[in-house]
Design a protein around this motif. Structure first.
Motif, short mmCIF file in Angstrom:
data_model
loop_
_atom_site.label_atom_id
_atom_site.label_comp_id
_atom_site.label_asym_id
_atom_site.label_seq_id
_atom_site.Cartn_x
_atom_site.Cartn_y
_atom_site.Cartn_z
N TYR A 5 10.92 -7.58 8.09
CA TYR A 5 10.35 -7.50 9.51
C TYR A 5 9.00 -7.77 9.31
CZ TYR A 5 8.77 -4.72 13.53
OH TYR A 5 8.21 -4.51 14.61
N ASN A 6 7.98 -7.35 8.71
CA ASN A 6 6.74 -7.60 8.65
C ASN A 6 6.42 -9.14 8.69
OD1 ASN A 6 6.14 -4.96 8.80
ND2 ASN A 6 5.55 -4.42 6.63
N LYS A 7 7.07 -9.87 7.82
CA LYS A 7 6.78 -11.28 7.30
C LYS A 7 7.57 -12.40 8.26
CE LYS A 7 4.04 -9.75 4.15
NZ LYS A 7 2.61 -9.82 4.61
N VAL A 8 8.74 -11.93 8.65
CA VAL A 8 9.67 -12.84 9.40
C VAL A 8 9.98 -12.36 10.84
CG1 VAL A 8 11.68 -14.33 9.31
CG2 VAL A 8 10.33 -13.43 7.39
N LEU A 9 10.68 -11.22 11.02
CA LEU A 9 11.41 -10.89 12.21
C LEU A 9 10.39 -10.67 13.30
CD1 LEU A 9 14.20 -8.46 10.99
CD2 LEU A 9 14.29 -10.84 11.27
N SER A 10 9.33 -10.05 13.03
CA SER A 10 8.32 -9.56 14.08
C SER A 10 7.50 -10.81 14.27
CB SER A 10 7.63 -8.50 13.62
OG SER A 10 6.44 -8.16 14.69
N ILE A 18 7.23 -14.42 13.31
CA ILE A 18 7.81 -15.44 13.39
C ILE A 18 8.81 -15.58 14.58
CG2 ILE A 18 9.03 -17.39 12.29
CD1 ILE A 18 7.74 -16.63 9.74
N LEU A 19 9.89 -14.50 14.61
CA LEU A 19 11.04 -14.64 15.30
C LEU A 19 10.66 -13.80 16.75
CD1 LEU A 19 13.95 -14.65 13.02
CD2 LEU A 19 12.70 -16.65 14.21
N GLY A 20 9.72 -12.87 16.63
CA GLY A 20 9.31 -12.17 17.72
C GLY A 20 10.34 -10.98 18.15
N ILE A 21 10.78 -10.44 17.04
CA ILE A 21 11.79 -9.20 17.11
C ILE A 21 11.02 -7.96 17.08
CG2 ILE A 21 13.80 -8.18 16.30
CD1 ILE A 21 14.94 -11.06 15.95
N ALA A 22 10.37 -7.09 17.92
CA ALA A 22 9.61 -6.10 17.58
C ALA A 22 10.40 -4.91 17.56
CB ALA A 22 8.63 -5.93 18.72
N ASP A 23 11.49 -4.85 18.37
CA ASP A 23 12.36 -3.47 18.29
C ASP A 23 13.66 -3.71 17.70
OD1 ASP A 23 13.68 -1.18 19.17
OD2 ASP A 23 13.34 -1.41 21.24
N LEU A 24 13.87 -3.36 16.53
CA LEU A 24 14.86 -3.73 15.60
C LEU A 24 16.09 -2.59 16.05
CD1 LEU A 24 13.33 -3.52 12.15
CD2 LEU A 24 13.97 -5.40 13.34
N GLU A 31 0.88 -1.18 0.04
CA GLU A 31 0.10 -0.08 0.07
C GLU A 31 0.71 1.32 -0.04
OE1 GLU A 31 -2.84 -0.15 3.19
OE2 GLU A 31 -3.79 -1.79 2.61
N SER A 32 1.98 1.24 0.35
CA SER A 32 2.87 2.26 0.36
C SER A 32 4.41 2.08 -0.11
CB SER A 32 2.95 3.05 1.44
OG SER A 32 3.86 2.05 2.51
N PRO A 33 5.22 3.09 -0.46
CA PRO A 33 6.58 2.68 -0.57
C PRO A 33 7.51 1.87 0.39
CG PRO A 33 6.07 4.87 -1.36
CD PRO A 33 5.03 4.35 -0.56
N LEU A 34 6.99 2.13 1.69
CA LEU A 34 7.61 1.42 2.65
C LEU A 34 7.32 -0.08 2.78
CD1 LEU A 34 9.69 1.51 5.08
CD2 LEU A 34 7.42 2.11 6.54
N ASP A 35 6.01 -0.34 2.16
CA ASP A 35 5.58 -1.87 2.26
C ASP A 35 6.34 -2.64 1.30
OD1 ASP A 35 3.74 -1.23 4.18
OD2 ASP A 35 1.85 -1.09 2.65
N ARG A 36 6.85 -1.85 0.37
CA ARG A 36 7.57 -2.59 -0.84
C ARG A 36 9.20 -2.82 -0.64
NH1 ARG A 36 4.19 1.07 -3.41
NH2 ARG A 36 2.71 0.15 -4.47
N LEU A 37 9.53 -2.19 0.45
CA LEU A 37 11.07 -2.05 0.75
C LEU A 37 11.34 -3.40 1.49
CD1 LEU A 37 13.52 0.08 1.03
CD2 LEU A 37 12.96 -0.13 3.34
N ASP A 38 12.52 -4.19 1.00
CA ASP A 38 12.88 -5.45 1.47
C ASP A 38 13.08 -5.41 2.87
OD1 ASP A 38 12.42 -6.78 -1.03
OD2 ASP A 38 14.54 -6.75 -1.61
N ILE A 47 9.34 6.28 7.39
CA ILE A 47 10.58 6.04 7.83
C ILE A 47 11.01 4.66 7.82
CG2 ILE A 47 11.61 6.04 10.13
CD1 ILE A 47 11.10 8.97 9.12
N MET A 48 12.22 4.61 6.99
CA MET A 48 12.76 3.28 6.71
C MET A 48 13.25 2.41 8.00
SD MET A 48 15.47 4.19 3.67
CE MET A 48 15.96 2.52 3.31
N PRO A 49 13.12 1.15 8.17
CA PRO A 49 13.59 0.55 9.38
C PRO A 49 15.07 0.70 9.66
CG PRO A 49 12.48 -1.12 7.83
CD PRO A 49 12.92 0.33 7.19
N PRO A 50 15.67 0.72 10.96
CA PRO A 50 16.96 1.04 11.36
C PRO A 50 17.77 -0.04 10.62
CG PRO A 50 15.35 0.91 13.23
CD PRO A 50 14.67 0.34 12.09
#
Length: 404
Positions: A320-325, A327-333, A308-315, A383-386
């Motif tokens: 983060y959206n599909k794996v790190l948060s 599945i792996l429970g990493i919320a705070d990058l 829905e946005s340029p950020l959503d398309r960023l790898d 804002i891009m992820p850290p």
């Protein structure tokens, strides 16, 4: 309409420049730093770390005042000299693989406030305040904000003509990079640049979000102070910047078995086992993974993703959206101790080694972001992820100093 100005830089003398300039302070290992400070009395690292001689630990304000004092000593000794006329400066860096050419100028706090200067990263308040205090008490900045501008034939031709003349500085570093610097103080040249950037419109921060935010904070605190309404920037064409990825290392599988983890991954990714074949993604939406002694290629099933946005398309955001948060429970990058980052300049074997040694459970390898992706996110005020990008060129401390 981007505003730029010339300024009276403080620079090393021609005969000392190769000894004075240094990499960013944080890039040195403790052993390298000690060697530089012990054996090179002209290194700008002495200015940045003035307490080295006495091995004393000091409060920030006192330390920053010591930086100012050491800087003043370098000027008194003739190691650093201020230019007589305001100028802009062309800086060219030739490495083994790339050549970067940009323009060092003053950029406007007003433009930063009004979104003429675009940003794509979040900042940490304590870091912004700390660097603001550094600027305030040291009285100078030698780390320009790296900004990009859209490719421009007029600027490219002008840079090509100017860089064919004899440079004011030409020196090599121990990493075998060659640096050139040209001082441009001709009023017609400066007027041409100011008109060109005014016509260009927006410019984009590539690296230095904390530095620019600190400059804004200092201006807000002391708006009438000389030179506070501009800050030093290194402007470079979009096509000339080099963007690397930041890869991810993860401590554990969040309580999942290997088979459970792979099953969850398969909901959004096509998984191909590469075994011992070193793998790096070749295109956007493709990811590498190293787990349990094997490489995997993960290809995103984009039809399952509603971008829905340029950020959503960023790898980096997709990972983060599909794996790190989920599945792996990493919320705070930024602060989760289960994740660490490696710049993509390092070989993939570094990830392999850290996982094989048991320091981490798995690693993810990303495809580098494109400059157009970064600009689209900035234009959308997102804002891009850290640790999404590692961007070159990197500037050497002590080459050009902007006094406050």
């Amino acid at each position: 309409m981007a505003q730029i100005i010339p300024f009276q830089a403080v620079r090393p003398t021609r005969d000392k420049v190769s000894l004075v300039t240094s990499r960013s302070y944080d890039e040195y290992s403790p052993a390298e730093l000690a060697a530089q400070l012990e054996f090179n009395p002209l290194s700008f690292l002495h200015v940045l770390n003035p307490a080295y001689t006495n091995q004393q630990k000091t409060a920030f304000e006192k330390r920053f005042r010591l930086v100012h004092q050491k800087y003043a000593e370098f000027k008194q000794e003739g190691i650093l000299v201020q230019d007589e006329k305001p100028a802009v400066y062309i800086h060219k860096i030739v490495s083994k693989t790339h050549t970067f050419t940009g323009i060092i100028v003053g950029t406007s706090i007003a433009d930063y406030k009004s979104d003429v200067i675009k940003r794509h990263e979040d900042t940490l308040q304590y870091r912004v305040e700390l660097f603001k205090d550094y600027l305030k008490f040291s009285g100078f900045n030698t780390e320009p904000v790296l900004m990009t501008y859209p490719d421009n034939d007029k600027l490219s031709d002008w840079l090509d003509r100017k860089t064919k003349t004899l440079a004011d500085f030409e020196f090599s570093t121990t990493r075998k990079d060659v640096h050139y610097l040209w001082k441009i103080d001709d009023e017609n040249d400066i007027a041409l640049l100011q008109k060109t950037f005014s016509d260009i419109g927006n410019i984009y921060i590539a690296d230095g979000h904390h530095r620019s935010a600190s400059a804004e904070m200092l201006y807000d605190e002391q708006p009438s102070a000389e030179n506070h309404n501009y800050f030093m920037s290194f402007l470079i064409a979009d096509s000339n910047v080099k963007i690397y990825e930041y890869n991810r290392l993860i401590k554990d599988l969040n309580g999942l078995s290997k088979s459970e983890f792979l099953k969850k991954l398969s909901e959004y990714f096509l998984i191909e086992i590469k075994s011992q074949q070193l793998f790096h993604p070749n295109r956007k939406h493709e990811f590498g993974m190293y787990l349990d002694g094997e490489f995997y290629a993960l290809t995103l099933m984009t039809e399952k993703c509603g971008f829905e946005s340029p950020l959503d398309r960023l790898d980096a955001q997709i990972l983060y959206n599909k794996v790190l948060s989920p599945i792996l429970g990493i919320a705070d990058l930024r602060n989760d101790e289960r994740i660490e980052y490696l710049p993509g300049k390092l070989p993939v074997t570094e990830i392999m080694k850290k996982v094989d040694d048991g320091e981490f459970e798995l690693g993810f390898i990303l495809f580098p972001s494109a400059i157009d992706e970064i600009k689209a996110i900035a234009d959308a005020h997102q804002i891009m992820p850290p640790k999404s990008t590692y961007i070159e060129p990197k500037f050497r401390s002590g080459l050009v100093v902007y006094e406050l």
